[in-house]
Every structure is written in C-alpha cells, then in structure tokens.
Design an enzyme around this catalytic site. Structure first.
Site, PDB file in Angstrom:
ATOM      1  N   CYS A   1      26.061 146.440  67.554  1.00 52.64           N
ATOM      2  CA  CYS A   1      24.246 145.350  67.922  1.00 52.64           C
ATOM      3  C   CYS A   1      23.957 145.261  67.140  1.00 52.64           C
ATOM      4  O   CYS A   1      23.654 143.717  67.238  1.00 52.64           O
ATOM      5  CB  CYS A   1      24.235 146.080  69.161  1.00 52.64           C
ATOM      6  SG  CYS A   1      23.402 147.941  69.403  1.00 52.64           S
TER       7      CYS A   1
ATOM      8  N   HIS B   1      19.224 150.347  71.467  1.00 53.48           N
ATOM      9  CA  HIS B   1      20.122 148.819  71.206  1.00 53.48           C
ATOM     10  C   HIS B   1      19.218 147.970  71.252  1.00 53.48           C
ATOM     11  O   HIS B   1      18.078 147.891  71.398  1.00 53.48           O
ATOM     12  CB  HIS B   1      21.120 149.048  72.781  1.00 53.48           C
ATOM     13  CG  HIS B   1      21.427 147.912  73.201  1.00 53.48           C
ATOM     14  ND1 HIS B   1      22.397 147.158  72.632  1.00 53.48           N
ATOM     15  CD2 HIS B   1      21.631 147.132  73.637  1.00 53.48           C
ATOM     16  CE1 HIS B   1      23.433 146.430  73.216  1.00 53.48           C
ATOM     17  NE2 HIS B   1      22.262 145.859  74.192  1.00 53.48           N
TER      18      HIS B   1
END
Length: 338
Positions: A220, A106
């Site tokens: 993301c 992430h």
C-alpha cells in the site's frame, strides 16, 4: 593397450569442463545473474491482470463500495482538487489502535473537489488479506505451493474522517487541477492492470543505511509513493508539516541464492529442495489452531534464526535467503515526499 595422455589433453579437458559449467549455469540461473544480476530484483509487471482463481477467498470483501470495474470519476479540467495524506493502523476497524502501537500502518490518498464538494479515498491493498499475500496455501491436487497474492487499487466516494483521524493521519498536503487528476486516474488504471502481485517483504543485507537492497516490497505504501511521484511529474507541489513515516517489514540476508520456479516441485533432481520449501511454508499455513500456531512459530524460529534460512517467492520464482542478524524487523521510518 592404454594411451598415455599428452600434456595438452589436460588443458583441453579443463576448457571443456569450463564450457560445460557455463552452459549448466545458463540453464539454472536467471538471465540477469552471474555478475550481471540487478539489485534490487526488478518487480515484474504483466500485460494484463490475470483472472482470480476461485480457490482464493477473502475474509472481508475487497473494495465493497468501489466501482466494480475500477473506474475513477472524471473531473472538470478547471476544478481544484485537494490532496490528502491518509494513514491508519492496519485492521483499525476491527482492532482499533492495537497494531498502531507496533507501527503497522496502512496508507492511502484522499481527494476533495472544490467544485462539487465531493471527497474520495484511493488505496491499494490485498485482495485476500495480508496472510494470503505473504504465504501460500497447500493444495493436495497441486505439487507446488499455491499463492493468492494479488493486490489492487480501490477508489471509493467519501473520506471516513473518524477512521483516518482517530488513530492515524488525515492531512492536506497539496492541491492539483482537475486536468492533473484525470491524467493521474489514467495512470492509476494502467498501474493497476500491470502491477498486480502484492509483496510484503523488503530484503536488505543489514539494517545500515548503506546496506544492499535485494528485494523491494510492493504494498500500500509503495502505491502511495508511486502516486505522489506521478502527481509531481504532472506538476503538483506536495508538502507535509509532519514527518511522513511508513511501515516497512524487513528481512536481513546475505546475497540471495536463486532456486527456480514451480518446476522445482516436479523435477526429480530437486525433490529434496521442494520438500524443504514446502515444509518451511507449512509453518505459516492458514487456519491453524492456537496450539498449532505456537508450535509453528517455534519451528519457523528454528529455520530462520538457528538454520538462518528463509524461502522467498518473488516474480513467480523462489530464492533462498541466508539470513543475517537481526533477521527480521518492523520499522516505522521517515520517507519524505518526492
């Protein structure tokens, strides 16, 4: 008495057939198709973020300590703002480095004010966790699959150093002025209002560098890249001493076939297609038992690898992907700063 067809009649009938064929294509194929299709398919932005259906529920609340209205603090124009590259394994808070071993990461951006000493974290992620953004739900009262696939930006005060450093990355990559930061903040709020749908997959023709890209992900890391690009447009200089690698989840397919939108599930002429799409997504339905998950994975393997078929939902429309070897791959590839 029968009329014998004169020679020109065959020619006229061919013209009429061709015109009818083109007319049917106009009805069934998107405006930018038949030779004019743009690849990758442009991500569709909205005028404003739609309301969330109450049916969509998150296991973990989205951005629990962020501003409810998504506001970003205003910085003094003369302030110096440090910019940090942040990366950590997905769900590191629950599973530690397990997903990091598979390079499922992430990405986010950190900021620090030299004037006030305050630090901030900015990231873009799913409102209802990754599974809900990647596959739909089955609802008895609805004929079409139901999607909970929104994503949004989250801006919170503080940078959890341990969270980002322990199994990932926390690296200073530049400095900007408070004025640049405020310009970026205005852009983030506009980007967040118009680009609302999460898209997990990047779809390419094959794994080669020069492969055709059919669809681009919207996740993301894409938000991080867009923000870096905006900062550099504003005059920022960003530099990383380490490789800037990002997780990409690929599907490999021959040229995708456009199928249509939710009318697929209401028209009698497409009932077989509707049944096949819903059966495909049934393999990935949420809240399955362990045994059901195992059986579903075998069924999904048969569809994707043996039948070489994947159904993709993109811009509120469905596409059929004629899958190519190696079909699916998670990569951790270098994408340099803009």
């Amino acid at each position: 008495m029968f009329l014998r067809p004169f020679p020109e009649m065959k020619h006229y009938m061919q013209i009429i057939y061709a015109v009818l064929h083109l007319w049917i294509l106009e009805l069934l194929v998107p405006d930018n198709a038949h030779g004019k299709q743009v690849w990758p398919v442009p991500y569709k932005r909205l005028d404003r973020r739609p309301d969330v259906d109450p049916y969509c529920q998150a296991l973990y609340p989205f951005c629990p300590t962020g501003d409810p209205d998504g506001r970003i603090p205003y910085m003094k124009d003369s302030d110096i703002i440090y910019v940090f590259r942040l990366q950590t394994p997905v769900w590191e808070f629950k599973y530690g480095d397990i997903l990091g071993k598979f390079h499922i990461m992430h990405d986010a951006i950190g900021f620090g004010s030299a004037d006030t000493g305050r630090n901030f974290t900015m990231e873009w992620y799913e409102l209802f966790q990754l599974g809900n953004c990647t596959f739909p739900h089955e609802r008895e009262e609805m004929s079409a699959p139901f999607w909970c696939n929104q994503g949004a930006a989250c801006f919170i005060e503080g940078i959890d150093d341990i969270h980002w450093k322990q199994n990932g990355t926390l690296e200073k990559i530049g400095e900007i002025s408070g004025e640049m930061f405020n310009e970026m903040a205005r852009w983030v709020q506009e980007d967040n209002e118009t680009g609302v749908y999460y898209e997990t997959w990047t779809v390419k023709s094959d794994p080669l560098d020069n492969a055709t890209k059919w669809f681009e992900s919207y996740d993301c890391s894409q938000f991080v890249h867009r923000t870096y690009k905006k900062l550099m447009e504003l005059g920022a200089v960003l530099f990383s001493k380490a490789q800037t690698n990002y997780t990409k989840i690929y599907l490999y397919s021959r040229k995708p076939m456009y199928l249509g939108n939710d009318t697929i599930f209401t028209e009698s002429s497409t009932k077989d297609l509707a049944r096949d799409i819903k059966k495909f997504y049934h393999y990935f339905r949420p809240h399955q038992s362990v045994l059901e998950v195992i059986l579903s994975l075998f069924e999904a393997y048969e569809k994707m690898v043996l039948e070489r078929t994947f159904y993709l939902y993109y811009n509120f429309e469905y596409w059929k992907l004629p899958m190519n070897y190696p079909y699916f791959r998670i990569t951790y590839e270098e994408i340099p700063l803009p």
